[in-house]
Motif scaffolding. Sequence first.
Motif, short mmCIF file in Angstrom:
data_model
loop_
_atom_site.label_atom_id
_atom_site.label_comp_id
_atom_site.label_asym_id
_atom_site.label_seq_id
_atom_site.Cartn_x
_atom_site.Cartn_y
_atom_site.Cartn_z
N PHE A 67 0.81 -1.23 0.00
CA PHE A 67 0.00 0.00 0.00
C PHE A 67 0.84 1.28 0.00
CE2 PHE A 67 -3.72 -2.31 2.24
CZ PHE A 67 -4.27 -2.64 1.01
N ARG A 68 2.04 1.19 0.58
CA ARG A 68 2.83 2.42 0.66
C ARG A 68 3.63 2.66 -0.62
NH1 ARG A 68 4.15 -0.19 5.30
NH2 ARG A 68 2.69 0.24 6.97
N ASN A 69 3.52 1.72 -1.58
CA ASN A 69 4.34 1.84 -2.81
C ASN A 69 3.46 2.23 -4.00
OD1 ASN A 69 5.78 0.54 -0.91
ND2 ASN A 69 6.60 -1.05 -2.26
N ASN A 70 2.61 3.23 -3.82
CA ASN A 70 1.73 3.67 -4.91
C ASN A 70 0.94 2.51 -5.48
OD1 ASN A 70 0.57 5.47 -6.64
ND2 ASN A 70 2.19 5.30 -8.18
N TYR A 71 0.38 1.70 -4.62
CA TYR A 71 -0.33 0.47 -5.01
C TYR A 71 -1.57 0.81 -5.83
CZ TYR A 71 -2.78 -3.97 -4.38
OH TYR A 71 -3.43 -5.15 -4.59
N GLN A 72 -1.73 0.14 -6.96
CA GLN A 72 -2.93 0.31 -7.79
C GLN A 72 -3.74 -0.97 -7.74
OE1 GLN A 72 -3.60 3.24 -9.27
NE2 GLN A 72 -1.68 4.01 -8.42
N PRO A 73 -4.94 -0.94 -7.17
CA PRO A 73 -5.70 -2.18 -7.05
C PRO A 73 -6.16 -2.70 -8.41
CG PRO A 73 -7.03 -0.30 -6.39
CD PRO A 73 -5.66 0.23 -6.65
N ASP A 74 -6.25 -4.02 -8.52
CA ASP A 74 -6.77 -4.58 -9.77
C ASP A 74 -8.22 -5.05 -9.62
OD1 ASP A 74 -6.09 -6.58 -8.03
OD2 ASP A 74 -5.17 -7.89 -9.52
N ARG A 75 -8.70 -5.05 -8.38
CA ARG A 75 -10.09 -5.43 -8.13
C ARG A 75 -10.65 -4.46 -7.12
NH1 ARG A 75 -11.77 -11.06 -7.90
NH2 ARG A 75 -10.34 -12.43 -8.99
N VAL A 76 -11.94 -4.20 -7.19
CA VAL A 76 -12.54 -3.34 -6.17
C VAL A 76 -12.67 -4.14 -4.87
CG1 VAL A 76 -13.78 -1.85 -7.76
CG2 VAL A 76 -14.86 -3.96 -6.94
N MET A 77 -12.83 -3.42 -3.76
CA MET A 77 -12.89 -4.08 -2.46
C MET A 77 -14.04 -5.09 -2.39
SD MET A 77 -11.45 -4.08 0.56
CE MET A 77 -11.53 -3.76 2.32
N THR A 78 -15.16 -4.79 -3.01
CA THR A 78 -16.28 -5.74 -2.94
C THR A 78 -15.91 -7.06 -3.60
OG1 THR A 78 -17.27 -4.98 -4.97
CG2 THR A 78 -18.09 -3.98 -2.94
N ALA A 79 -15.01 -6.99 -4.59
CA ALA A 79 -14.63 -8.23 -5.26
C ALA A 79 -13.59 -9.02 -4.48
CB ALA A 79 -14.10 -7.93 -6.67
N ILE A 80 -12.81 -8.33 -3.64
CA ILE A 80 -11.80 -9.03 -2.85
C ILE A 80 -12.41 -9.54 -1.56
CG2 ILE A 80 -9.57 -8.84 -1.66
CD1 ILE A 80 -8.84 -6.60 -3.56
N GLY A 81 -13.27 -8.74 -0.98
CA GLY A 81 -13.84 -9.09 0.32
C GLY A 81 -13.07 -8.42 1.41
N GLY A 82 -13.76 -7.58 2.18
CA GLY A 82 -13.06 -6.81 3.21
C GLY A 82 -12.86 -7.61 4.47
#
Length: 328
Positions: A313-328
């Motif tokens: 997260f601290r390395n300019n992380y770009q998600p490939d899935r939205v949170m709903t798709a990963i599961g919080g």
Amino acid sequence: MNANQTDPFGRRVDYLRISVTDRCNERCLYCLPENYQDWLPRHEILTYDELLAIVRATTALGFKRFRVTGGEPLVRPGVVEFIRDLIATEGVESVQLTTNGTRLPELAKPLYEAGLRRINISLDALDPAIYRSITSGEVGPVLAGIREVKTLGFDSVKLNTVLMRGRNDGEIFRLLDFAAEHDVAIRFIELMPVSLTEMLSEENFFPVTELLALLRREDAPEPLNESFGYGPARYFRLPKRGVKVGLIGALSDLHFCERCNKMRLTCDGKLRPCLGNHLETDLKPALRPCLNASHLRQLITGTLGQKPLEHLFRNNYQPDRVMTAIGG
Ligand code: SAM
């Protein structure tokens, strides 16, 4: 791998978060982009039998704790029966649910009767207009649901609040009072870069370190050694208010990953060893067209073996899935 298996960094991983759906009845602004339509086709979603096969494979490897999440888990038909079956599965010691609470007024009792005793409810604001601006939903049913689970006598009820400067930071003390009044713990979560929206920015990020400083001005937070959940929150008791507060600082807490004991299963069968990393293993080849239990175990152990030391997260992380798709 045996029943006491650790990851490559010696962390004991025994906790699986199971996303049962990517769908949600709300569009939280930090969770889903506007006009999001990219729901998975139904046949991609694992059946409850497939989810239970994965649970059995993980218990054989020493997993004990399970959380049902999503998307919004309570919008999936049959979820109460699934939770009942999950609780009854050999080797399962703890089952928890994370929900936005909107369907709790009608489902709290069936869930209790199914054996569920631990529940986390998302509550980002008490003010109806602020709640609506964040989640696009109504806070009334959520508050009714919280009262219902307290009346039923669930053993563990926690509130989850995602902190967003300029959005709900003005609600912090009202939320603490509400938690104290209802005798529930409340956890404040730092915004993480896990949605495809541009939500996380320098302006709206509210670090839990700042919250702790704020709490110290009002009260004398006492660190609690005991852990109420099995997750990464650091807990404090506020003696004046008489409330327990958890702080989840994925970005500001540099020791955050040291205690990580979990993996995540997406609703379409991808096993993720870390929330803040693109690594994932597709478990479907071991489930379809029919279950291959030893292949499934191999895939799970292989994924555990890839568990990274830290999130990105601290390395300019770009998600490939939205949170709903990963599961919080
Ligand atoms: N729909 C359920 C709910 O609202 O609780 C379960 C899924 S939701 C993705 C699980 C948790 O993740 C919620 O507490 C939610 O507030 C949190 N969450 C979602 N997006 C987040 C983000 N970008 N940063 C931090 N927490 C987030």
